[in-house]
Enzyme design. Sequence first.
Site, short mmCIF file in Angstrom:
data_model
loop_
_atom_site.label_atom_id
_atom_site.label_comp_id
_atom_site.label_asym_id
_atom_site.label_seq_id
_atom_site.Cartn_x
_atom_site.Cartn_y
_atom_site.Cartn_z
CG ASP A 464 -0.16 -0.03 2.54
OD1 ASP A 464 0.95 -0.62 2.58
OD2 ASP A 464 -0.65 0.52 3.54
NE ARG A 468 0.52 4.11 6.57
CZ ARG A 468 -0.49 4.72 5.95
NH1 ARG A 468 -0.52 6.03 5.85
NH2 ARG A 468 -1.47 4.00 5.46
CG ASP A 469 3.49 2.31 11.57
OD1 ASP A 469 2.86 2.82 10.61
OD2 ASP A 469 3.16 2.48 12.74
CD GLU A 470 -0.94 0.58 7.04
OE1 GLU A 470 -2.04 0.13 6.78
OE2 GLU A 470 -0.75 1.77 7.37
CG ASP A 477 -4.26 -0.27 -0.86
OD1 ASP A 477 -5.19 -0.82 -0.25
OD2 ASP A 477 -3.72 0.78 -0.47
CD1 TRP A 529 -8.21 -4.03 1.71
CD2 TRP A 529 -10.16 -3.03 1.24
NE1 TRP A 529 -8.04 -2.66 1.83
CE2 TRP A 529 -9.21 -2.02 1.53
CE3 TRP A 529 -11.44 -2.62 0.89
CZ2 TRP A 529 -9.51 -0.66 1.51
CZ3 TRP A 529 -11.75 -1.26 0.87
CH2 TRP A 529 -10.80 -0.31 1.17
CD GLU A 732 -3.01 6.56 3.34
OE1 GLU A 732 -2.06 7.17 3.88
OE2 GLU A 732 -3.54 5.56 3.83
CG HIS A 747 -1.12 4.95 -0.05
ND1 HIS A 747 -0.28 4.80 1.03
CD2 HIS A 747 -2.22 4.20 0.22
CE1 HIS A 747 -0.85 4.00 1.91
NE2 HIS A 747 -2.02 3.61 1.45
C1 BGC Z 1 -3.72 1.42 4.14
C2 BGC Z 1 -4.62 1.42 2.93
C3 BGC Z 1 -5.57 0.30 3.18
C4 BGC Z 1 -6.41 0.78 4.32
C5 BGC Z 1 -7.55 -0.09 4.66
C6 BGC Z 1 -4.53 1.87 5.29
O1 BGC Z 1 -3.84 1.99 6.45
O2 BGC Z 1 -2.60 2.19 3.94
O3 BGC Z 1 -4.13 1.70 1.77
O4 BGC Z 1 -6.26 -0.15 2.09
O5 BGC Z 1 -5.63 1.02 5.47
O6 BGC Z 1 -8.47 0.67 5.24
#
Ligand code: BGC
Length: 883
Positions: A464, A468-470, A477, A529, A732, A747
Amino acid sequence: MLAKWTAKWAVLCALCVPLLPAQEGSMAAAPSGLRCEYLTDPVGIDVPQPRFSWVLEHAARGERQTAYQVLVSLKPDAPAGDQWDSGKAPGGQSVHVVYAGKPVASGQTYYWKVRYWDSADHASPYSATARFETGLLDSADWKGKWIGGANQMRKEFTLAGRPVRARAYVAGVGYYELRFNGRKVGDHVLDPAWTTYDKRVLDTVYDITERLRPGANAVGVMLGEGWFKSRALRMQIHAEMEGGQSVDVATDGSWKTAPGPIQSDSVYNGEVYDARLETAGWDRAGFDDATWKAASVIDGPKGVLSAQMMPPIRVVDTIAPVKMTTTHPGVYIYDLGQNISGVVEMRVRGLRGTRVQLRHAELLYDDGTLNVENLRAAKATDVYILRGDGSLEVYQPRFTYHGFRYVELTGYPGAPKFDTLRAKVVHSDVRPTGGFTSSKQILNQIQRNIVWGIQDNLHSVPTDCNQRDERMGWMADAHLYAETAMLNFDMPAFYTNFLRDIHDVQAADGTVTDTVPHRYGSRPADPAWGMAYPLLTWYMYEYYGDRRILEQHFDGVKAWTDYLRTRSRDGILDYSYYGDWVPIEKTPGNLVSTFCYYWSADLVSRMAGILGKGGEAESYRKQADEIKTAFNAKFLNPATGVYGTGTQTAQILPLFLNMVPGDRRGGVLGSLRDDLVYTRNTHLTTGILGTKYLFPLLTETGNSDLAYELATQTTYPSWGYMVENGATTLWELWQNKTGPSMNSHNHPMFGSLGAWFYNALAGINLDTAKPGFERVVIAPQVVRDLKWAAGSLDTIRGTVASSWSRSDNGLRLEVTIPVGSQAEVRIPELGLEPVTLSESGRAIWKDGKYQSGPAGVTGARESDGTLVVEVGSGKYAFAMASE
Ligand code: BGC
């Protein structure tokens, strides 16, 4: 005027990829671009019946393959077909030809070549020889055990001579770096790809023949934690010697382990590297490892081992900073001018123990200092502690990556220079397959941002974001930017792998998860999703004609759809977490979820039809119809004629899938247009889903001018607004936020727009009835102030290209269609009357009639202000004018 026209035309022609060899009239040329399972000369595949694809070349137009012959052999020179000789196999199939020879064996190299017969039954020369190599096909072939210990592992072994062939089979999690006799092997970084380790771990095969030597050899492996958050290694070496003997070395308790210079490593937080702790010579033979401990044999990850059959993550580019500033004494900020995924390479000389720190960020504050607020918990900090032996030290972190445009350098001994730092761009090394460019600068900049945004986020899974911490494989996405990715990069192996990743997370009840591998979000996934499962499967079929993918995932896609059914009531799916995420105006979640439920059932029905499962095709069609009826009863307000709360997305979704009752369609479309144009002054209010489907919908309904105005809009909310505010990737959010909230500046999900550039502006479209670009529809939208547009795309069958340019007096269009494909070319008449059309100077439409003549052109007709021309393969130059 004429000179200007000619100059422009010359530029346009240069943009088109040349397809045909110059010698007009020669026969079928040797096939090119040989691929096995989408990969060029793959080393280490574990598919028992691999599929072959090739690109046909022919000097004449309108050509095709009528038969082919594939030879597969164990001998490198002149494959003679000792493993498989297809014979002269009739038919036009040049992609996904299934190997049907002797059973393939583990750890074997196979050589193959192909020739074809054209429409006159003339044989082409054979292609150049390609190869593929199997990995370990059976779990029993794995002799190595999982071992654990510190982050360096080593083993010495002796060879009686030079090997004739040697391979290393390696699975090391989270990340590994493989070294033989003092040097790294291969160019992968952050290997292996991230998977659900409990289900599957990917292994890589390396050809190490040239790296081994007679006598003592050493293998050294550095391990990082990566997504596994721990370390484990399983590998084996197989060296074949002159005379037929072989030497095998496999991981076991005899390997030695000791901590190395990497003090800590984390995908999010970065790496701490203390060069004083380097153990010089540890990866060479003769190193004294008496103080090293024995590695322990451990259980390791539970997953099966599978071959990594996708483009690896690599350093794909090196870029120099464009600016360097000092904000405080000793604090230096470097600007790369581009938001990238990667790491920094630093050059430094100084005293032993000096601690130099690199922090990475996407943003700066107004005073020029680093703004890391939107990285949330990710520290994105690398630390290097100097060896300090007087030599130049060059540091590049191994087991982390960052998403950044700016780097803050502190603790540097002396004054750093501009070239102290260089950035290494790191991502899955998918080959760019084409390009889009046009006369409108803002579109070109958006295209650039889209391409950067996507490639920055291909990190073995489609992420995504990169900073960051993701950095998760968030599934919405993933499907939203998949088509744009497929139009810009060579994606089939990548998505084949990701579809297996999705299948790996699917539970017995059919549920899939919001992220894959599953770290964040929920099980079951939000229906929008989870849509990634049916949609990516379907896109693989549409873009690459991959029927095997349909076969492999049909049951999984069906199980997910059946799960949604258990959650529905009277055809309505009420559960939703995110829906049309990050919109300007929120659309009811149950409307979005029910749309997805309908689409899933619809896709299961289509897939069943293709796979010859008539009963299921019918039952899921019926189910989809019932959902559609329920959707309209629930969400379409009969009084106002709008869906849901009247948001743009609520109208877009049912219009896009043709769910709207016929007599209502015009009204719903009218409301949508009114809202876009008048209420919002030509702006969107859509989130990630509505945005994607709006553009093809507008083009399909004859509203490409409006789509173009939205795409080139530069005020909030728009892509142009991002560009005007300095974006070099996609944000984003539509909003320009820079604080601690959720606001990544890289994003790719809004990159869905990029597909419309190819489809509508360049005019390159596939035809689902003949997938994999076997039939192409060229339909350029000549909109507003756009003077020219050009797109080209290396499809699985070869290059498809379309570029057009207009003048006061007409339109020129150049089209390239691969051998074996056919195209419908739709040329808008632009109100010219009477209209004529020629191809390379020869008339094909005159006095309202088709004139036959130019080779490859098989017909033309007029339909709704459009000239529709049928062509076969070749390169065409059309000119439309008013008589
Ligand atoms: C992500 C998104 C993801 C979403 C889901 C976010 O934190 O970065 O791109 O689809 O959460 O709600």
